[in-house]
Scaffold this motif. Sequence first.
Motif, PDB file in Angstrom:
ATOM      1  N   LEU A 134       0.816  -1.220   0.000  1.00 27.68           N
ATOM      2  CA  LEU A 134       0.000   0.000   0.000  1.00 27.68           C
ATOM      3  C   LEU A 134       0.844   1.263   0.000  1.00 27.68           C
ATOM      4  O   LEU A 134       0.338   2.341  -0.289  1.00 27.68           O
ATOM      5  N   GLY A 135       2.111   1.161   0.384  1.00 26.79           N
ATOM      6  CA  GLY A 135       2.964   2.340   0.445  1.00 26.79           C
ATOM      7  C   GLY A 135       2.607   3.281   1.576  1.00 26.79           C
ATOM      8  O   GLY A 135       2.767   4.502   1.453  1.00 26.79           O
ATOM      9  N   LEU A 136       2.107   2.755   2.722  1.00 24.10           N
ATOM     10  CA  LEU A 136       1.760   3.618   3.842  1.00 24.10           C
ATOM     11  C   LEU A 136       3.004   4.267   4.436  1.00 24.10           C
ATOM     12  O   LEU A 136       4.121   3.759   4.313  1.00 24.10           O
ATOM     13  N   ARG A 137       2.796   5.386   5.104  1.00 25.26           N
ATOM     14  CA  ARG A 137       3.890   6.093   5.762  1.00 25.26           C
ATOM     15  C   ARG A 137       4.067   5.685   7.213  1.00 25.26           C
ATOM     16  O   ARG A 137       5.162   5.798   7.758  1.00 25.26           O
ATOM     17  N   ARG A 138       2.986   5.208   7.839  1.00 29.16           N
ATOM     18  CA  ARG A 138       3.031   4.984   9.285  1.00 29.16           C
ATOM     19  C   ARG A 138       2.070   3.864   9.674  1.00 29.16           C
ATOM     20  O   ARG A 138       0.922   3.832   9.217  1.00 29.16           O
ATOM     21  N   VAL A 139       2.554   2.958  10.519  1.00 30.63           N
ATOM     22  CA  VAL A 139       1.721   1.919  11.118  1.00 30.63           C
ATOM     23  C   VAL A 139       1.866   2.032  12.633  1.00 30.63           C
ATOM     24  O   VAL A 139       2.985   2.121  13.157  1.00 30.63           O
ATOM     25  N   VAL A 140       0.740   2.033  13.343  1.00 29.53           N
ATOM     26  CA  VAL A 140       0.708   2.197  14.797  1.00 29.53           C
ATOM     27  C   VAL A 140       0.439   0.853  15.460  1.00 29.53           C
ATOM     28  O   VAL A 140      -0.288   0.013  14.913  1.00 29.53           O
ATOM     29  N   TRP A 141       1.026   0.669  16.648  1.00 28.45           N
ATOM     30  CA  TRP A 141       0.801  -0.529  17.461  1.00 28.45           C
ATOM     31  C   TRP A 141       0.504  -0.065  18.884  1.00 28.45           C
ATOM     32  O   TRP A 141       1.294   0.675  19.474  1.00 28.45           O
ATOM     33  N   LEU A 142      -0.649  -0.449  19.426  1.00 33.38           N
ATOM     34  CA  LEU A 142      -1.027  -0.111  20.792  1.00 33.38           C
ATOM     35  C   LEU A 142      -1.092  -1.388  21.619  1.00 33.38           C
ATOM     36  O   LEU A 142      -1.715  -2.362  21.201  1.00 33.38           O
ATOM     37  N   ALA A 143      -0.455  -1.370  22.794  1.00 35.67           N
ATOM     38  CA  ALA A 143      -0.413  -2.575  23.629  1.00 35.67           C
ATOM     39  C   ALA A 143      -0.624  -2.207  25.084  1.00 35.67           C
ATOM     40  O   ALA A 143      -0.120  -1.181  25.560  1.00 35.67           O
ATOM     41  N   ASN A 144      -1.394  -3.047  25.785  1.00 35.05           N
ATOM     42  CA  ASN A 144      -1.453  -2.923  27.230  1.00 35.05           C
ATOM     43  C   ASN A 144      -0.020  -2.927  27.760  1.00 35.05           C
ATOM     44  O   ASN A 144       0.791  -3.782  27.395  1.00 35.05           O
ATOM     45  N   ARG A 145       0.297  -1.968  28.605  1.00 31.47           N
ATOM     46  CA  ARG A 145       1.669  -1.842  29.090  1.00 31.47           C
ATOM     47  C   ARG A 145       2.154  -3.092  29.829  1.00 31.47           C
ATOM     48  O   ARG A 145       3.363  -3.343  29.928  1.00 31.47           O
ATOM     49  N   LEU A 146       1.226  -3.897  30.339  1.00 29.04           N
ATOM     50  CA  LEU A 146       1.573  -5.114  31.064  1.00 29.04           C
ATOM     51  C   LEU A 146       1.693  -6.338  30.150  1.00 29.04           C
ATOM     52  O   LEU A 146       2.099  -7.407  30.605  1.00 29.04           O
ATOM     53  N   ASN A 147       1.340  -6.172  28.881  1.00 27.73           N
ATOM     54  CA  ASN A 147       1.353  -7.291  27.948  1.00 27.73           C
ATOM     55  C   ASN A 147       2.745  -7.431  27.335  1.00 27.73           C
ATOM     56  O   ASN A 147       3.044  -6.908  26.261  1.00 27.73           O
ATOM     57  N   GLU A 148       3.599  -8.146  28.035  1.00 27.17           N
ATOM     58  CA  GLU A 148       4.994  -8.267  27.614  1.00 27.17           C
ATOM     59  C   GLU A 148       5.124  -8.950  26.254  1.00 27.17           C
ATOM     60  O   GLU A 148       6.007  -8.598  25.460  1.00 27.17           O
ATOM     61  N   GLY A 149       4.265  -9.918  25.978  1.00 20.85           N
ATOM     62  CA  GLY A 149       4.338 -10.612  24.701  1.00 20.85           C
ATOM     63  C   GLY A 149       4.059  -9.693  23.532  1.00 20.85           C
ATOM     64  O   GLY A 149       4.761  -9.731  22.514  1.00 20.85           O
ATOM     65  N   TYR A 206     -10.376   1.289  29.892  1.00 19.01           N
ATOM     66  CA  TYR A 206     -10.743   0.410  31.000  1.00 19.01           C
ATOM     67  C   TYR A 206     -10.854  -1.000  30.462  1.00 19.01           C
ATOM     68  O   TYR A 206     -11.112  -1.224  29.278  1.00 19.01           O
ATOM     69  N   LEU A 207     -10.609  -1.972  31.344  1.00 15.99           N
ATOM     70  CA  LEU A 207     -10.723  -3.376  30.984  1.00 15.99           C
ATOM     71  C   LEU A 207     -12.037  -3.917  31.520  1.00 15.99           C
ATOM     72  O   LEU A 207     -12.367  -3.698  32.686  1.00 15.99           O
ATOM     73  N   GLU A 208     -12.758  -4.629  30.695  1.00 17.90           N
ATOM     74  CA  GLU A 208     -14.095  -5.111  31.047  1.00 17.90           C
ATOM     75  C   GLU A 208     -13.990  -6.286  32.016  1.00 17.90           C
ATOM     76  O   GLU A 208     -13.861  -7.436  31.605  1.00 17.90           O
ATOM     77  N   GLY A 209     -13.998  -5.978  33.314  1.00 14.94           N
ATOM     78  CA  GLY A 209     -13.924  -7.025  34.320  1.00 14.94           C
ATOM     79  C   GLY A 209     -12.548  -7.657  34.370  1.00 14.94           C
ATOM     80  O   GLY A 209     -11.571  -7.129  33.855  1.00 14.94           O
ATOM     81  N   GLY A 210     -12.455  -8.802  35.011  1.00 16.48           N
ATOM     82  CA  GLY A 210     -11.187  -9.507  35.090  1.00 16.48           C
ATOM     83  C   GLY A 210     -10.379  -9.040  36.277  1.00 16.48           C
ATOM     84  O   GLY A 210     -10.668  -8.022  36.906  1.00 16.48           O
ATOM     85  N   PRO A 211      -9.330  -9.785  36.630  1.00 19.48           N
ATOM     86  CA  PRO A 211      -8.512  -9.442  37.798  1.00 19.48           C
ATOM     87  C   PRO A 211      -7.745  -8.151  37.605  1.00 19.48           C
ATOM     88  O   PRO A 211      -7.394  -7.780  36.491  1.00 19.48           O
ATOM     89  N   ALA A 212      -7.485  -7.459  38.703  1.00 22.20           N
ATOM     90  CA  ALA A 212      -6.775  -6.189  38.635  1.00 22.20           C
ATOM     91  C   ALA A 212      -5.366  -6.361  38.100  1.00 22.20           C
ATOM     92  O   ALA A 212      -4.753  -5.405  37.633  1.00 22.20           O
ATOM     93  N   GLY A 213      -4.829  -7.574  38.163  1.00 22.86           N
ATOM     94  CA  GLY A 213      -3.489  -7.828  37.641  1.00 22.86           C
ATOM     95  C   GLY A 213      -3.350  -7.592  36.152  1.00 22.86           C
ATOM     96  O   GLY A 213      -2.246  -7.494  35.630  1.00 22.86           O
ATOM     97  N   ASN A 214      -4.483  -7.488  35.455  1.00 24.90           N
ATOM     98  CA  ASN A 214      -4.448  -7.193  34.021  1.00 24.90           C
ATOM     99  C   ASN A 214      -4.282  -5.698  33.749  1.00 24.90           C
ATOM    100  O   ASN A 214      -4.055  -5.295  32.612  1.00 24.90           O
ATOM    101  N   GLY A 215      -4.474  -4.876  34.804  1.00 25.48           N
ATOM    102  CA  GLY A 215      -4.416  -3.436  34.616  1.00 25.48           C
ATOM    103  C   GLY A 215      -4.085  -2.730  35.911  1.00 25.48           C
ATOM    104  O   GLY A 215      -3.375  -3.256  36.764  1.00 25.48           O
ATOM    105  N   LYS A 216      -4.629  -1.524  36.079  1.00 22.61           N
ATOM    106  CA  LYS A 216      -4.291  -0.670  37.217  1.00 22.61           C
ATOM    107  C   LYS A 216      -5.412  -0.685  38.254  1.00 22.61           C
ATOM    108  O   LYS A 216      -6.601  -0.696  37.917  1.00 22.61           O
ATOM    109  N   LEU A 217      -5.030  -0.663  39.519  1.00 24.86           N
ATOM    110  CA  LEU A 217      -5.998  -0.660  40.608  1.00 24.86           C
ATOM    111  C   LEU A 217      -6.817   0.625  40.610  1.00 24.86           C
ATOM    112  O   LEU A 217      -6.350   1.684  40.167  1.00 24.86           O
ATOM    113  N   LEU A 218      -8.036   0.533  41.115  1.00 23.85           N
ATOM    114  CA  LEU A 218      -8.946   1.667  41.125  1.00 23.85           C
ATOM    115  C   LEU A 218      -9.027   2.282  42.513  1.00 23.85           C
ATOM    116  O   LEU A 218      -8.805   1.619  43.529  1.00 23.85           O
ATOM    117  N   ARG A 219      -9.367   3.546  42.563  1.00 29.32           N
ATOM    118  CA  ARG A 219      -9.632   4.187  43.849  1.00 29.32           C
ATOM    119  C   ARG A 219     -11.059   3.878  44.291  1.00 29.32           C
ATOM    120  O   ARG A 219     -11.882   3.391  43.501  1.00 29.32           O
TER     121      ARG A 219
END
Length: 235
Positions: A146-161, A182-195
């Motif tokens: 396609l000859g694109l100029r830019r490709v973006v990659w977004l990753a959960n900061r905790l997703n080492e893989g 925000y992450l839809e449910g799941g353990p807090a270990g997948n993201g950041k703790l809430l106040r």
Amino acid sequence: MSTNTSGTFPLPQDLENDRIKLVPYIPSFHSEVFAELSKKYPETYKYIPWGHSEVQAAFDSETFLREHKWLLFAILDKTRPPSDHLVGSDGALAGTIAFIDCDPRNLSAELGAVLIFPPFQRTHVASNAVGLMLQYALNRPSEGGLGLRRVVWLANRLNEGSIRLAKRFRFQQEGVLRWHMYLEGGPAGNGKLLREEDPKPGCPGRDTALFSLCWDDWEGGGAKENSATVMLRIN
């Protein structure tokens, strides 16, 4: 069989090499197996902001794909036989990958919806799928890209893989988007703790690492040579 025409970039019928094949995701053909695998392996959605039911609804909606400018592909692992419901396909359904927020005006897109089911993780699947997509995105039109100029990659900061895979292809980190989603449910270990009294209790926050790979990185920084090992064929 109809093809996915939801995006604003040309959509090849398929991208493939000797090990995997990327084909347009067709709900009437792929969704049943995708739903079965999603229910069987809910951990696939550990780091992303949607649960499998929301992803399924989005993938089955041509309106969603069109309005969000997605080009969605099913990843087929050609080294394994197809599932019973995918008789006639060229391999087992291993996951999905997409160009998101396609922007032909600025020649850019996000590479996302990289959902690889556990039996196919830590194999050749993810790296080959990403390599094929990058070649199609960033190669010159004379090379079938396609000859694109830019490709973006977004990753959960905790997703080492996910971060490790981006770095393997020479994506450059531009920053961290704090409390980006925000992450839809799941353990807090997948993201950041809430106040206390957070309006979305039970939905951890997500910091998102922002990476990009641009055409000059691609042609001058070794990324193209890395990706060439996946031997692109565009049909």
